[in-house]
Design a protein around this motif. Sequence first.
Motif, PDB file in Angstrom:
ATOM      1  N   ILE A  82      42.102  41.701  29.704  1.00 34.95           N
ATOM      2  CA  ILE A  82      41.428  42.883  29.687  1.00 34.95           C
ATOM      3  C   ILE A  82      40.103  43.112  30.665  1.00 34.95           C
ATOM      4  CG2 ILE A  82      39.836  42.420  27.644  1.00 34.95           C
ATOM      5  CD1 ILE A  82      41.306  45.661  27.685  1.00 34.95           C
ATOM      6  N   ASP A  83      39.298  41.889  30.732  1.00 38.01           N
ATOM      7  CA  ASP A  83      38.506  41.814  31.979  1.00 38.01           C
ATOM      8  C   ASP A  83      38.826  42.298  33.153  1.00 38.01           C
ATOM      9  OD1 ASP A  83      39.747  39.488  32.084  1.00 38.01           O
ATOM     10  OD2 ASP A  83      37.883  38.399  31.578  1.00 38.01           O
ATOM     11  N   HIS A  84      40.214  42.129  33.553  1.00 34.14           N
ATOM     12  CA  HIS A  84      40.250  42.715  34.802  1.00 34.14           C
ATOM     13  C   HIS A  84      40.254  44.076  35.183  1.00 34.14           C
ATOM     14  CE1 HIS A  84      43.119  43.028  38.291  1.00 34.14           C
ATOM     15  NE2 HIS A  84      43.649  44.081  37.738  1.00 34.14           N
ATOM     16  N   TYR A  85      40.030  44.890  34.323  1.00 34.39           N
ATOM     17  CA  TYR A  85      39.845  46.399  34.141  1.00 34.39           C
ATOM     18  C   TYR A  85      38.438  46.713  34.206  1.00 34.39           C
ATOM     19  CZ  TYR A  85      44.998  46.187  33.375  1.00 34.39           C
ATOM     20  OH  TYR A  85      46.404  45.848  33.440  1.00 34.39           O
ATOM     21  N   GLY A  86      37.620  45.830  33.932  1.00 35.36           N
ATOM     22  CA  GLY A  86      36.327  46.224  33.746  1.00 35.36           C
ATOM     23  C   GLY A  86      35.439  45.375  32.823  1.00 35.36           C
ATOM     24  N   ARG A  87      34.351  45.934  32.022  1.00 31.82           N
ATOM     25  CA  ARG A  87      33.573  45.067  31.388  1.00 31.82           C
ATOM     26  C   ARG A  87      33.473  45.532  29.808  1.00 31.82           C
ATOM     27  NH1 ARG A  87      29.317  42.754  34.583  1.00 31.82           N
ATOM     28  NH2 ARG A  87      27.995  42.717  32.670  1.00 31.82           N
ATOM     29  N   TYR A  88      33.245  44.849  29.014  1.00 39.95           N
ATOM     30  CA  TYR A  88      33.128  44.873  27.365  1.00 39.95           C
ATOM     31  C   TYR A  88      32.520  46.168  27.378  1.00 39.95           C
ATOM     32  CZ  TYR A  88      32.774  44.254  22.579  1.00 39.95           C
ATOM     33  OH  TYR A  88      32.838  44.479  21.297  1.00 39.95           O
ATOM     34  N   LEU A 109      49.953  47.101  34.684  1.00 40.77           N
ATOM     35  CA  LEU A 109      49.721  46.964  33.226  1.00 40.77           C
ATOM     36  C   LEU A 109      50.666  45.921  32.664  1.00 40.77           C
ATOM     37  CD1 LEU A 109      49.712  50.561  31.403  1.00 40.77           C
ATOM     38  CD2 LEU A 109      47.794  49.240  32.204  1.00 40.77           C
ATOM     39  N   LEU A 110      51.906  45.489  33.332  1.00 40.63           N
ATOM     40  CA  LEU A 110      52.636  44.395  32.986  1.00 40.63           C
ATOM     41  C   LEU A 110      52.184  43.066  33.268  1.00 40.63           C
ATOM     42  CD1 LEU A 110      55.553  43.901  31.581  1.00 40.63           C
ATOM     43  CD2 LEU A 110      56.689  44.083  33.671  1.00 40.63           C
ATOM     44  N   GLN A 111      51.639  43.274  34.733  1.00 34.96           N
ATOM     45  CA  GLN A 111      51.354  42.020  35.248  1.00 34.96           C
ATOM     46  C   GLN A 111      50.008  41.381  34.522  1.00 34.96           C
ATOM     47  OE1 GLN A 111      50.207  42.628  39.286  1.00 34.96           O
ATOM     48  NE2 GLN A 111      49.557  40.332  39.633  1.00 34.96           N
ATOM     49  N   TYR A 112      49.081  41.964  34.008  1.00 31.58           N
ATOM     50  CA  TYR A 112      47.900  41.686  33.388  1.00 31.58           C
ATOM     51  C   TYR A 112      48.216  41.596  32.000  1.00 31.58           C
ATOM     52  CZ  TYR A 112      45.841  41.827  37.923  1.00 31.58           C
ATOM     53  OH  TYR A 112      45.549  41.497  39.238  1.00 31.58           O
ATOM     54  N   GLY A 113      49.422  41.925  31.278  1.00 33.36           N
ATOM     55  CA  GLY A 113      49.667  41.833  30.062  1.00 33.36           C
ATOM     56  C   GLY A 113      49.691  43.035  29.375  1.00 33.36           C
ATOM     57  N   ASP A 114      50.862  43.215  28.663  1.00 32.49           N
ATOM     58  CA  ASP A 114      50.788  44.395  27.700  1.00 32.49           C
ATOM     59  C   ASP A 114      50.872  44.306  26.388  1.00 32.49           C
ATOM     60  OD1 ASP A 114      53.211  43.300  27.249  1.00 32.49           O
ATOM     61  OD2 ASP A 114      54.516  45.144  27.835  1.00 32.49           O
ATOM     62  N   SER A 159      41.742  37.101  28.819  1.00 29.71           N
ATOM     63  CA  SER A 159      40.827  36.970  29.534  1.00 29.71           C
ATOM     64  C   SER A 159      41.590  36.532  31.030  1.00 29.71           C
ATOM     65  CB  SER A 159      39.817  36.223  29.568  1.00 29.71           C
ATOM     66  OG  SER A 159      38.882  35.795  30.734  1.00 29.71           O
ATOM     67  N   GLU A 160      40.986  36.946  32.168  1.00 29.49           N
ATOM     68  CA  GLU A 160      41.687  36.225  33.406  1.00 29.49           C
ATOM     69  C   GLU A 160      41.388  34.977  33.538  1.00 29.49           C
ATOM     70  OE1 GLU A 160      42.492  39.353  37.100  1.00 29.49           O
ATOM     71  OE2 GLU A 160      40.306  39.311  36.548  1.00 29.49           O
ATOM     72  N   ASN A 161      40.261  34.323  32.970  1.00 24.66           N
ATOM     73  CA  ASN A 161      40.045  32.895  32.874  1.00 24.66           C
ATOM     74  C   ASN A 161      40.712  32.483  31.885  1.00 24.66           C
ATOM     75  OD1 ASN A 161      38.896  30.980  33.824  1.00 24.66           O
ATOM     76  ND2 ASN A 161      36.665  31.294  33.047  1.00 24.66           N
ATOM     77  N   TYR A 162      41.947  32.574  31.607  1.00 23.44           N
ATOM     78  CA  TYR A 162      42.646  32.145  30.349  1.00 23.44           C
ATOM     79  C   TYR A 162      42.751  30.755  30.160  1.00 23.44           C
ATOM     80  CZ  TYR A 162      46.284  31.735  33.762  1.00 23.44           C
ATOM     81  OH  TYR A 162      47.154  31.303  34.882  1.00 23.44           O
TER      82      TYR A 162
END
Length: 285
Positions: A82-88, A109-114, A159-162
């Motif tokens: 979710i943090d790929h798209y912006g901030r909390y 949407l698929l690539q960053y998880g749906d 998170s991208e930093n998974y």
Amino acid sequence: MKKLQPFWQIGFILLVLIFPAAIWSWGFVAHKWIHREAIRLLPLPLRGFYQSVADSVIEKSTEPDLRRRRVKNEEFHHYIDIDHYGRYPFVEMPRDYQAAVQKFSADTLLQYGDAPWNVARVLDSLVVAMRQNRTKDIIQFSVDLGHYVADLHMPLHSSENYDGQMSGNNGIHSRFEWQMIERHQGRIQLTPNGVDSIANPTAAAFEIILNSYIWADNLLRADTHARDPQRIYKAREDFDDAYYEKLFAVAGPIAEQQMSAAATAVASYWYTAWLRAGRPQLTGK
Ligand SMILES: [Zn+2]
């Protein structure tokens, strides 16, 4: 908790060898535990049905992870970065799928998880299977739905930093969800809340992800603090008892809280499917 059966130990060792970092889920112990707890929380008569198929629902709880190599796009259903798209609190991400596709494209949407949208899709499939009293499909979709809902509660699935790879915490994903939980399962107590029906399955999934996201940083910090500054940590065996003891002091309560919330949510999603199906009498045949 029961000790791992030899079969699972071998499976676990194989999995570790094949996939050095288990970065797509809670570990096996946690997934089974969450499903077992979720069944207990269900109201009657639904609980009676789930108890009659409990062995399958619990045993298969890790299946969605195991099929990710053979099922196209499976891997993307377990998380959303979710943090790929912006901030909390990520207001720039539309919760509605079509609106999100228009803004970011279906591929992105698929690539960053749906995960949040996939949860709603699987819920719909479970509703249909319940309406038609198709036990095999009810088990399958219950397993899938429970697994994906549980995964939403794993903070590093948001998170991208998974895997801590962007902050020098490489490998924290499986150390937290797998090794720590296996080592300390006797000291973990789940305290789930009561079950509720869910008005908007996708919006509720996003709420879960936002709550999970809040804890991701704490896990990374717990990993940093658990390390002895005099020691070099590279191989899996470098992370010793002292490390896990310190990790557990901070990350243990997070695991308890997230797994407890997961059990409540899994039961609530199953219950919601049953309500939407018109409270059918499920025979378990
Ligand atoms: Zn998973």
